[in-house]
Design an enzyme around this catalytic site. Structure first.
Site, PDB file in Angstrom:
ATOM      1  N   GLY A  71      23.402  32.874  50.865  1.00  0.00           N
ATOM      2  CA  GLY A  71      23.606  33.876  51.953  1.00  0.00           C
ATOM      3  C   GLY A  71      23.790  35.288  51.585  1.00  0.00           C
ATOM      4  N   GLN A  74      25.819  44.043  51.499  1.00  0.00           N
ATOM      5  CA  GLN A  74      26.095  43.716  49.837  1.00  0.00           C
ATOM      6  C   GLN A  74      24.925  44.280  49.162  1.00  0.00           C
ATOM      7  OE1 GLN A  74      26.391  39.014  50.811  1.00  0.00           O
ATOM      8  NE2 GLN A  74      27.508  39.528  49.047  1.00  0.00           N
ATOM      9  N   CYS A  89      30.820  34.052  46.557  1.00  0.00           N
ATOM     10  CA  CYS A  89      30.048  35.254  47.039  1.00  0.00           C
ATOM     11  C   CYS A  89      29.427  35.864  45.780  1.00  0.00           C
ATOM     12  CB  CYS A  89      31.410  35.933  47.747  1.00  0.00           C
ATOM     13  SG  CYS A  89      30.579  37.523  48.518  1.00  0.00           S
ATOM     14  N   LEU A  90      28.211  36.425  46.308  1.00  0.00           N
ATOM     15  CA  LEU A  90      27.538  37.026  45.150  1.00  0.00           C
ATOM     16  C   LEU A  90      28.267  38.279  44.738  1.00  0.00           C
ATOM     17  CD1 LEU A  90      23.667  36.609  46.397  1.00  0.00           C
ATOM     18  CD2 LEU A  90      24.935  35.340  44.475  1.00  0.00           C
ATOM     19  N   HIS A 111      31.170  33.343  56.979  1.00  0.00           N
ATOM     20  CA  HIS A 111      31.367  33.963  55.634  1.00  0.00           C
ATOM     21  C   HIS A 111      30.632  35.284  55.612  1.00  0.00           C
ATOM     22  CE1 HIS A 111      31.643  34.229  50.961  1.00  0.00           C
ATOM     23  NE2 HIS A 111      30.650  35.167  51.442  1.00  0.00           N
ATOM     24  N   GLU A 112      29.185  35.301  56.077  1.00  0.00           N
ATOM     25  CA  GLU A 112      28.349  36.398  56.156  1.00  0.00           C
ATOM     26  C   GLU A 112      28.704  37.465  57.250  1.00  0.00           C
ATOM     27  OE1 GLU A 112      26.826  36.639  53.459  1.00  0.00           O
ATOM     28  OE2 GLU A 112      26.817  34.660  52.683  1.00  0.00           O
ATOM     29  N   HIS A 121      31.480  39.855  56.210  1.00  0.00           N
ATOM     30  CA  HIS A 121      31.045  40.782  55.614  1.00  0.00           C
ATOM     31  C   HIS A 121      30.410  42.138  56.486  1.00  0.00           C
ATOM     32  CE1 HIS A 121      30.632  39.519  51.218  1.00  0.00           C
ATOM     33  NE2 HIS A 121      29.867  38.432  51.819  1.00  0.00           N
TER      34      HIS A 121
HETATM   35 NI    NI Z   1      29.661  36.714  50.385  1.00  0.00          NI
END
Ligand code: NI
Length: 176
Positions: free
Chosen positions: A46, A51, A101-102, A143-144, A147
């Site tokens: 995701g 991000q 998470c990236l 989660h996304e 952000h």
């Molecule tokens: Ni994330």
């Protein structure tokens, strides 16, 4: 298509509150394509636009699950785009996933979230969807969506745990 640089904690831009998308145009389609390429390359399941430094309410998700339980079963791609997503309802029942998470690379921690959610969103063609989601997809979407409010999964941890993760991240970065 292009692979975009991913912002990493504690970059303050990750704390931005993203604004709604108002027009589905070529620029948006290019951004979505680039977000998918960036996510697959990372690799991740995701990615939110913030991000990659774009404060717009756009998410891409692809759980890339295997065709069967066998370890070498082929991965099936199922790219999903969520524009201006909303959570209409969340179950009282919670589920726990070991999240990553990236933007917090190589760090994982258990986070508790509603197990089932009712969500609405627009896809990249501008079609409106409303669906009940559960399992990994429900967790990933929540989660996304965090952000979009400038929230990272580590914000759901105790202060002590969060500081530990950030310290580990810093250490890993120094060693790289
Ligand atoms: Ni994330």
């Amino acid at each position: 298509m292009a692979i975009l640089p991913i912002l990493e904690a504690p970059d303050p831009r990750l704390r931005t509150i993203s604004t709604p998308v108002e027009a589905i145009d070529d620029e948006l389609q290019t951004l979505i394509d680039d977000m998918f390429e960036t996510m697959y390359e990372a690799p991740g399941i995701g990615l939110a636009a913030i991000q990659v430094g774009v404060p717009k309410r756009i998410l891409v998700i692809d759980l890339q699950e295997r065709e069967s339980d066998e370890e070498d079963a082929p991965v099936v791609r199922n790219p999903m785009v969520f524009i201006n997503p909303q959570i209409l309802e969340g179950s009282e029942q919670l589920s726990i996933y070991n999240e990553g998470c990236l933007s917090v690379p190589e760090q994982y921690a258990e986070v508790e979230r509603p197990a089932t959610i009712r969500a609405s969103w627009m896809d990249r063609e501008g079609r409106i969807h409303e669906q009940t989601l559960d399992g990994l997809l429900a967790t990933c979407l929540q989660h996304e969506m965090d952000h979009l409010e400038g929230i990272l999964f580590i914000d759901h941890l105790s202060r002590l745990k969060r500081e530990m993760v950030l310290k580990k991240l810093q250490k890993a970065r120094r060693a790289a």
